[in-house]
Design a protein around this motif. Sequence first.
Motif, PDB file in Angstrom:
ATOM      1  N   LYS A 112       0.848  -1.201   0.000  1.00  0.00           N
ATOM      2  CA  LYS A 112       0.000   0.000   0.000  1.00  0.00           C
ATOM      3  C   LYS A 112       0.877   1.242   0.000  1.00  0.00           C
ATOM      4  CE  LYS A 112      -3.683   2.420   2.514  1.00  0.00           C
ATOM      5  NZ  LYS A 112      -4.639   2.375   3.648  1.00  0.00           N
ATOM      6  N   LEU A 113       0.655   2.111  -0.979  1.00  0.00           N
ATOM      7  CA  LEU A 113       1.387   3.373  -1.085  1.00  0.00           C
ATOM      8  C   LEU A 113       0.384   4.509  -1.186  1.00  0.00           C
ATOM      9  CD1 LEU A 113       3.974   5.033  -1.479  1.00  0.00           C
ATOM     10  CD2 LEU A 113       3.806   4.558  -3.939  1.00  0.00           C
ATOM     11  N   GLU A 114       0.447   5.417  -0.227  1.00  0.00           N
ATOM     12  CA  GLU A 114      -0.462   6.574  -0.229  1.00  0.00           C
ATOM     13  C   GLU A 114       0.364   7.849  -0.173  1.00  0.00           C
ATOM     14  OE1 GLU A 114      -4.326   8.436   2.097  1.00  0.00           O
ATOM     15  OE2 GLU A 114      -3.806   6.318   2.305  1.00  0.00           O
TER      16      GLU A 114
ATOM     17  N   ALA B   1       7.063   0.909 -11.170  1.00  0.00           N
ATOM     18  CA  ALA B   1       6.554  -0.224 -11.946  1.00  0.00           C
ATOM     19  C   ALA B   1       7.055  -1.563 -11.423  1.00  0.00           C
ATOM     20  CB  ALA B   1       6.951  -0.062 -13.411  1.00  0.00           C
ATOM     21  N   HIS B   2       8.110  -1.549 -10.605  1.00  0.00           N
ATOM     22  CA  HIS B   2       8.687  -2.797 -10.105  1.00  0.00           C
ATOM     23  C   HIS B   2       8.004  -3.281  -8.824  1.00  0.00           C
ATOM     24  CE1 HIS B   2      11.776  -2.566 -13.117  1.00  0.00           C
ATOM     25  NE2 HIS B   2      12.160  -1.378 -12.699  1.00  0.00           N
ATOM     26  N   LEU B   3       7.025  -2.525  -8.333  1.00  0.00           N
ATOM     27  CA  LEU B   3       6.305  -2.919  -7.108  1.00  0.00           C
ATOM     28  C   LEU B   3       5.244  -3.955  -7.476  1.00  0.00           C
ATOM     29  CD1 LEU B   3       5.943   0.555  -5.351  1.00  0.00           C
ATOM     30  CD2 LEU B   3       7.652  -1.207  -4.929  1.00  0.00           C
ATOM     31  N   SER B   4       5.683  -5.148  -7.737  1.00  0.00           N
ATOM     32  CA  SER B   4       4.784  -6.183  -8.258  1.00  0.00           C
ATOM     33  C   SER B   4       3.741  -6.637  -7.249  1.00  0.00           C
ATOM     34  CB  SER B   4       5.601  -7.401  -8.725  1.00  0.00           C
ATOM     35  OG  SER B   4       6.387  -7.911  -7.666  1.00  0.00           O
ATOM     36  N   ASP B   5       3.970  -6.381  -5.939  1.00  0.00           N
ATOM     37  CA  ASP B   5       3.007  -6.776  -4.916  1.00  0.00           C
ATOM     38  C   ASP B   5       2.059  -5.646  -4.526  1.00  0.00           C
ATOM     39  OD1 ASP B   5       4.059  -9.295  -4.856  1.00  0.00           O
ATOM     40  OD2 ASP B   5       5.194  -9.034  -3.001  1.00  0.00           O
ATOM     41  N   LEU B   6       2.219  -4.468  -5.138  1.00  0.00           N
ATOM     42  CA  LEU B   6       1.412  -3.312  -4.735  1.00  0.00           C
ATOM     43  C   LEU B   6      -0.071  -3.561  -4.990  1.00  0.00           C
ATOM     44  CD1 LEU B   6       2.017  -0.455  -3.587  1.00  0.00           C
ATOM     45  CD2 LEU B   6       1.666   0.416  -5.902  1.00  0.00           C
ATOM     46  N   GLU B   7      -0.875  -3.370  -3.946  1.00  0.00           N
ATOM     47  CA  GLU B   7      -2.320  -3.598  -4.033  1.00  0.00           C
ATOM     48  C   GLU B   7      -3.123  -2.302  -3.978  1.00  0.00           C
ATOM     49  OE1 GLU B   7      -3.230  -6.283  -0.883  1.00  0.00           O
ATOM     50  OE2 GLU B   7      -2.174  -7.985  -1.788  1.00  0.00           O
TER      51      GLU B   7
ATOM     52  N   SER C 277       0.439  -5.553 -11.614  1.00  0.00           N
ATOM     53  CA  SER C 277      -0.503  -6.657 -11.823  1.00  0.00           C
ATOM     54  C   SER C 277      -1.285  -7.063 -10.576  1.00  0.00           C
ATOM     55  CB  SER C 277       0.243  -7.878 -12.366  1.00  0.00           C
ATOM     56  OG  SER C 277       1.300  -8.249 -11.498  1.00  0.00           O
ATOM     57  N   SER C 278      -0.803  -6.687  -9.383  1.00  0.00           N
ATOM     58  CA  SER C 278      -1.506  -7.053  -8.140  1.00  0.00           C
ATOM     59  C   SER C 278      -2.449  -5.954  -7.660  1.00  0.00           C
ATOM     60  CB  SER C 278      -0.490  -7.367  -7.033  1.00  0.00           C
ATOM     61  OG  SER C 278       0.319  -8.470  -7.384  1.00  0.00           O
ATOM     62  N   LEU C 279      -2.528  -4.859  -8.398  1.00  0.00           N
ATOM     63  CA  LEU C 279      -3.281  -3.691  -7.941  1.00  0.00           C
ATOM     64  C   LEU C 279      -4.757  -4.009  -7.739  1.00  0.00           C
ATOM     65  CD1 LEU C 279      -2.426  -0.758  -7.337  1.00  0.00           C
ATOM     66  CD2 LEU C 279      -3.375  -0.119  -9.552  1.00  0.00           C
ATOM     67  N   GLN C 280      -5.266  -3.629  -6.543  1.00  0.00           N
ATOM     68  CA  GLN C 280      -6.673  -3.856  -6.209  1.00  0.00           C
ATOM     69  C   GLN C 280      -7.441  -2.553  -5.997  1.00  0.00           C
ATOM     70  OE1 GLN C 280      -7.142  -6.590  -2.917  1.00  0.00           O
ATOM     71  NE2 GLN C 280      -5.531  -7.940  -3.664  1.00  0.00           N
ATOM     72  N   GLU C 281      -6.728  -1.494  -5.634  1.00  0.00           N
ATOM     73  CA  GLU C 281      -7.397  -0.213  -5.371  1.00  0.00           C
ATOM     74  C   GLU C 281      -6.579   0.919  -5.978  1.00  0.00           C
ATOM     75  OE1 GLU C 281      -8.235   2.630  -1.516  1.00  0.00           O
ATOM     76  OE2 GLU C 281      -8.795   0.510  -1.352  1.00  0.00           O
TER      77      GLU C 281
ATOM     78  N   ARG D  92      -7.941  -2.991 -18.353  1.00  0.00           N
ATOM     79  CA  ARG D  92      -8.211  -4.401 -18.693  1.00  0.00           C
ATOM     80  C   ARG D  92      -7.030  -5.289 -18.298  1.00  0.00           C
ATOM     81  NH1 ARG D  92      -9.630  -4.923 -24.395  1.00  0.00           N
ATOM     82  NH2 ARG D  92     -10.380  -2.778 -24.253  1.00  0.00           N
ATOM     83  N   PHE D  93      -5.856  -4.680 -18.129  1.00  0.00           N
ATOM     84  CA  PHE D  93      -4.679  -5.457 -17.732  1.00  0.00           C
ATOM     85  C   PHE D  93      -4.548  -5.571 -16.215  1.00  0.00           C
ATOM     86  CE2 PHE D  93      -3.401  -3.419 -21.832  1.00  0.00           C
ATOM     87  CZ  PHE D  93      -3.452  -4.581 -22.581  1.00  0.00           C
ATOM     88  N   LEU D  94      -5.557  -5.064 -15.498  1.00  0.00           N
ATOM     89  CA  LEU D  94      -5.557  -5.092 -14.028  1.00  0.00           C
ATOM     90  C   LEU D  94      -6.793  -5.847 -13.538  1.00  0.00           C
ATOM     91  CD1 LEU D  94      -4.560  -1.361 -13.436  1.00  0.00           C
ATOM     92  CD2 LEU D  94      -3.057  -3.352 -13.271  1.00  0.00           C
ATOM     93  N   PRO D  95      -6.879  -7.139 -13.804  1.00  0.00           N
ATOM     94  CA  PRO D  95      -8.100  -7.896 -13.494  1.00  0.00           C
ATOM     95  C   PRO D  95      -8.410  -8.024 -12.005  1.00  0.00           C
ATOM     96  CG  PRO D  95      -6.318  -9.379 -14.120  1.00  0.00           C
ATOM     97  CD  PRO D  95      -5.824  -7.992 -14.393  1.00  0.00           C
ATOM     98  N   LYS D  96      -7.435  -7.687 -11.148  1.00  0.00           N
ATOM     99  CA  LYS D  96      -7.672  -7.796  -9.706  1.00  0.00           C
ATOM    100  C   LYS D  96      -8.252  -6.515  -9.108  1.00  0.00           C
ATOM    101  CE  LYS D  96      -4.027 -11.243  -8.933  1.00  0.00           C
ATOM    102  NZ  LYS D  96      -2.791 -11.563  -8.178  1.00  0.00           N
ATOM    103  N   LEU D  97      -8.445  -5.487  -9.925  1.00  0.00           N
ATOM    104  CA  LEU D  97      -8.976  -4.219  -9.415  1.00  0.00           C
ATOM    105  C   LEU D  97     -10.330  -4.415  -8.736  1.00  0.00           C
ATOM    106  CD1 LEU D  97      -8.363  -1.266 -11.920  1.00  0.00           C
ATOM    107  CD2 LEU D  97      -7.640  -1.442  -9.548  1.00  0.00           C
TER     108      LEU D  97
END
Length: 500
Positions: A238-240, A259-265, A290-294, A315-320
Amino acid sequence: MNNFRAEIQTMKQAPLDAESTLCHWRVKQFLEKLNRQPHNKVLDLNNCALVATDIKELIAILPLLPDLQELDLSWNDFVGGALQSLTLQFSHTQKLKVLRLNNCRLTAKDVTFLGEALEVIPYLEILDLSWNNNIGRNLSSLTEKIPKGYNLKTLKVTDCNLTMEDGKSLAQVLNRIQWLEELDLSINKSIGCSLKSIAQELKYVPGLKVLNLHMCGLKQDGFQCLDDAFQYLPELKKLEVSCNKDIGGGFQNSAAHLAHLSDLEVLDLHQCCITEEDMAVLTQIIPLLSSLQELDLSSNKSVGLSSDNLLSRFRFLPKLKSVFLSNCSLQQNSFASLAEAALHLPELKILDLSWNKCVGGNLKLIVKALNLEAELQELRLSSCSLADKDLACLALVIQDGPLAKLQKLDLSYNHHISDQGWATFYQGLGALEQLSELDVSLRPTSRCDCGEWFGKLLAALLKLPLLSELDLQGWVLSKRQQKQLESFNWDNKRNVRFDS
């Protein structure tokens, strides 16, 4: 002989049992007075309106809680100035893992005493000191006492009036708390100049998962150092950095490692004065998370002017799960791109399009495009210039089922809708059986009589068993209508809060 030994053991045990019972009784009596339940590992006195005599009793019972792991004294003014006596008892609670002292009016001396007490609570993992203004200019009294290799995992100092010097003292301690997972420095506007120093030391906390720098006066140079630090934070989730207006225009030189924060949600960039040039950079970076949810881009008006490519690439962020685009000046093209991308968001739960006028007259683009697998729970369409045809379309979609899981619906500040438009909408509202909150308020400057739709609203309420809040601000209710709303709660044994 064996019987004799058993009797001796029983005689020794009896005083211990009696003492234990007395201790338990004292703790239970203290908590019952405060309407709290006893627990040998958790002492939650949050917002208990503790007075000086309560603090004295608390000091007396702390030694009776050797297994205590969590202590919450937040929102109790009288804790301030009394921390010396309290921390002296921490030697009896060495298993303490969580300490929360939010808004306790801590003094400068309290901060010093707390720092001195850290060595006797070596297992402390969570320390929350938020909303204590006197921590500002005194944070070093705490940080200087943190032992090397301390087990601290969460440090929160939200709105503590931190200064540049406080920021530097925090930077110097990061190499001693290498297990840190959450750092919250939000709402400390004067710390911005030292965030460069903090960012440079983040390499010592590679397990950091949450970084909250909301409204911290972050500048472009600090943001660039922060970006450099991202390469050392592979687990960041989480980055705010919201409400830092000075970073706007700096993404081109400060986002290479994002862009390298592959676990960022969670990525929150709302109200950052993002420019069109920034959007060009973010369009390349955000789809790689790719892990982005919010994602929150609200209150950045350039988003609407140059977001076609970014929104289409959702469309490339299916976990949103949550998308916040409030007050982004969306244009019809960008809105259409978002609608098209929504087909590829099967996990979408929250969508906020408030204060985007282009939604009016075009709502069908988004509601008909919602992925059938998605279970949208919250839809915000405040001040979107919605018209009758938008509500008619919304009513049809409600009947068809894609919004069956909707819990919160905000249609406030849409004053172009006629009585007939509202009537059409309310007629099908009953299909939203999981709806708990509905806001159809008018602008504060608007006052309108409830039309014929009021009867259809009452009928719909009977079919909404979970509705607990209905906002009708700006609508003028007749005495008869007010009585009907009051009778609805009474007759149906409900507790719906009608705000009008």
